[in-house]
Design a protein around this motif. Sequence first.
Motif, short mmCIF file in Angstrom:
data_model
loop_
_atom_site.label_atom_id
_atom_site.label_comp_id
_atom_site.label_asym_id
_atom_site.label_seq_id
_atom_site.Cartn_x
_atom_site.Cartn_y
_atom_site.Cartn_z
N TYR A 151 0.82 -1.18 -0.04
CA TYR A 151 0.08 0.15 -0.06
C TYR A 151 0.74 1.42 -0.02
N LEU A 152 1.77 1.20 0.95
CA LEU A 152 2.86 2.43 0.79
C LEU A 152 3.41 2.73 -0.53
N ILE A 153 3.76 1.85 -0.99
CA ILE A 153 4.70 1.89 -2.47
C ILE A 153 3.84 2.43 -3.36
N CYS A 154 2.50 1.67 -3.43
CA CYS A 154 1.37 2.14 -4.49
C CYS A 154 1.29 3.76 -4.10
N GLU A 155 0.87 4.24 -2.95
CA GLU A 155 0.27 5.64 -2.73
C GLU A 155 1.78 6.68 -3.02
N THR A 156 2.87 6.15 -2.88
CA THR A 156 4.11 6.84 -3.08
C THR A 156 4.28 7.22 -4.60
N MET A 157 4.37 5.83 -5.43
CA MET A 157 4.72 6.03 -6.59
C MET A 157 3.27 6.43 -7.30
N LYS A 159 2.11 9.34 -7.06
CA LYS A 159 2.59 10.69 -6.79
C LYS A 159 3.84 11.13 -8.21
N GLU A 160 4.27 10.00 -8.62
CA GLU A 160 5.45 10.16 -9.60
C GLU A 160 4.62 9.64 -10.97
N ASN A 161 3.37 9.96 -11.07
CA ASN A 161 2.62 9.78 -12.34
C ASN A 161 2.34 8.38 -12.82
N TYR A 162 2.52 7.24 -12.05
CA TYR A 162 2.10 6.17 -12.50
C TYR A 162 0.75 5.84 -12.04
N ILE A 163 0.22 4.51 -13.21
CA ILE A 163 -0.89 4.00 -12.59
C ILE A 163 -0.23 2.91 -11.87
N GLU A 174 6.76 -17.10 -13.21
CA GLU A 174 7.44 -15.96 -12.41
C GLU A 174 6.67 -15.56 -11.26
N GLY A 175 5.53 -15.69 -11.03
CA GLY A 175 4.68 -15.43 -10.07
C GLY A 175 4.08 -14.34 -10.28
N SER A 176 3.40 -13.88 -8.87
CA SER A 176 2.81 -12.38 -9.00
C SER A 176 3.49 -11.45 -8.30
N PRO A 177 3.96 -10.38 -8.86
CA PRO A 177 4.46 -9.36 -8.19
C PRO A 177 3.95 -8.48 -7.35
N ASP A 178 4.41 -8.05 -6.09
CA ASP A 178 3.75 -7.55 -5.16
C ASP A 178 3.23 -6.05 -5.56
N PHE A 179 4.14 -5.47 -6.36
CA PHE A 179 3.78 -4.14 -6.92
C PHE A 179 4.14 -3.84 -8.43
N GLY A 180 3.26 -2.98 -9.26
CA GLY A 180 3.57 -2.61 -10.43
C GLY A 180 3.26 -1.25 -10.50
N GLY A 181 3.88 -0.54 -11.54
CA GLY A 181 3.45 0.99 -11.97
C GLY A 181 3.52 1.03 -13.19
N ASN A 195 -3.20 8.91 -15.33
CA ASN A 195 -2.21 8.27 -14.54
C ASN A 195 -2.48 8.97 -12.94
N LYS A 196 -1.39 8.57 -12.19
CA LYS A 196 -1.42 9.26 -10.82
C LYS A 196 -2.71 8.78 -10.16
N ILE A 197 -2.75 7.46 -10.20
CA ILE A 197 -3.95 6.68 -9.79
C ILE A 197 -3.76 5.10 -9.65
N HIS A 198 -4.53 4.61 -8.57
CA HIS A 198 -4.59 3.28 -8.37
C HIS A 198 -5.42 2.55 -9.47
N LEU A 199 -4.85 1.32 -10.08
CA LEU A 199 -5.94 0.77 -11.26
C LEU A 199 -7.18 0.45 -10.67
N ILE A 200 -7.54 0.17 -9.48
CA ILE A 200 -8.86 -0.08 -9.13
C ILE A 200 -9.61 1.37 -9.22
N GLU A 201 -8.91 2.32 -8.73
CA GLU A 201 -9.80 3.60 -8.92
C GLU A 201 -10.40 3.93 -10.35
#
Length: 355
Positions: A151-157, A159-163, A174-181, A195-201
């Motif tokens: 959650y913390l890295i999602c909210e942080t990144m 702000k750097e214009n990532y979905i 390869e498995g399921s990564p914990d985080f993607g941007g 951009n600047k949004i969580h995918l679910i949003e």
Amino acid sequence: MEIDSKKFLEIMQENFSLPIVKTSLGEGIKMDCLGAFIFSSVTGAGYLDNPAYPFTPKGLLKLFYNALDYKFVTGLFDNTTIKNTPYNLSLGKKFIFESDKIIIPVEFNSERELQAKLKKFFSEVSNPTDYIIQRIELSKKGNGMEPFMEYLICETMKKENYIVESQIPLSHREGSPDFGGYKIKSLINSNISLNKIHLIELSMIRLGVKRNKLQGEKCSSFIVGEAKTSTTEMLKQLNKYLNTKFFDEGFEIHPSKNVASKDYLNLFTIDSNNKILLIRRKSKIKLFDEKRQKEYEDWLSNYVKYYLIANLTNDEFDRFYQDYNHKQISSINDIVKFVNNLTYEEIFKKIREVL
């Protein structure tokens, strides 16, 4: 450093300026209902609608099993039916989006101990669904707080214009990564600010989520991360993700690690003052392959469309399909072909019609 209740509150207040409030179960963080839904979706923290089984949308809004593929996992869609969208969930559980929520970190050593605490608190308050329970599992090394780090890295990144997204689809091997941007060029070049949004949003526009205006971005960028709290060993798994050649950068995500395992990795951590600390990689070695990344970007540009479509009800989507194709949906392939061929502008036009 292990994240206990005190650390949880300090991290949330220090980095997001969220107020701490007192309850009979302990102190908690006050958050608006839309943000709280994202928090619950990422961390698995549960709404106190039922003290035995608090509701969480975590895992309910998944879409595909693997990257570069369009095989549905039961989540947003159940076969050809739009199912677990935020809007549909709100119809059955109106409390989700009705008022601000208080996220209470609760420490416990056993499920029996947790149940006793929640049952007592549930009986004491008149509006239990205004509370979300963040589990702090003291019996686990790291207190079971890896999803909180996601959650913390999602909210942080964001702000750097990532979905941003947690537990992203990649592959069985390869498995399921914990985080993607994701910064997707087709979105950057469109008239749609996504951009600047969580995918679910993206699936919550109907519920009031605002799109963010994107400025200064011209290129695609894709990042991936692995989170741990019980160990500092993330390198092997993270290298599996990077070996797909999809990603520009990799992130080790840990609350107390001081140095990245390799100089080509970024480190996302928390300093002694409870501030989020992002230590950028020293080596700028190229980690992606142009052809592989282009395949991934093309797939992602379609992937986000399904989350936009999730603003529609099933009946609205059926009519949308029939208006374009002059027939009814008969298979998942019908849906995939239809959605992938839509433009972002066409989808937003339909969303505006139902708002």
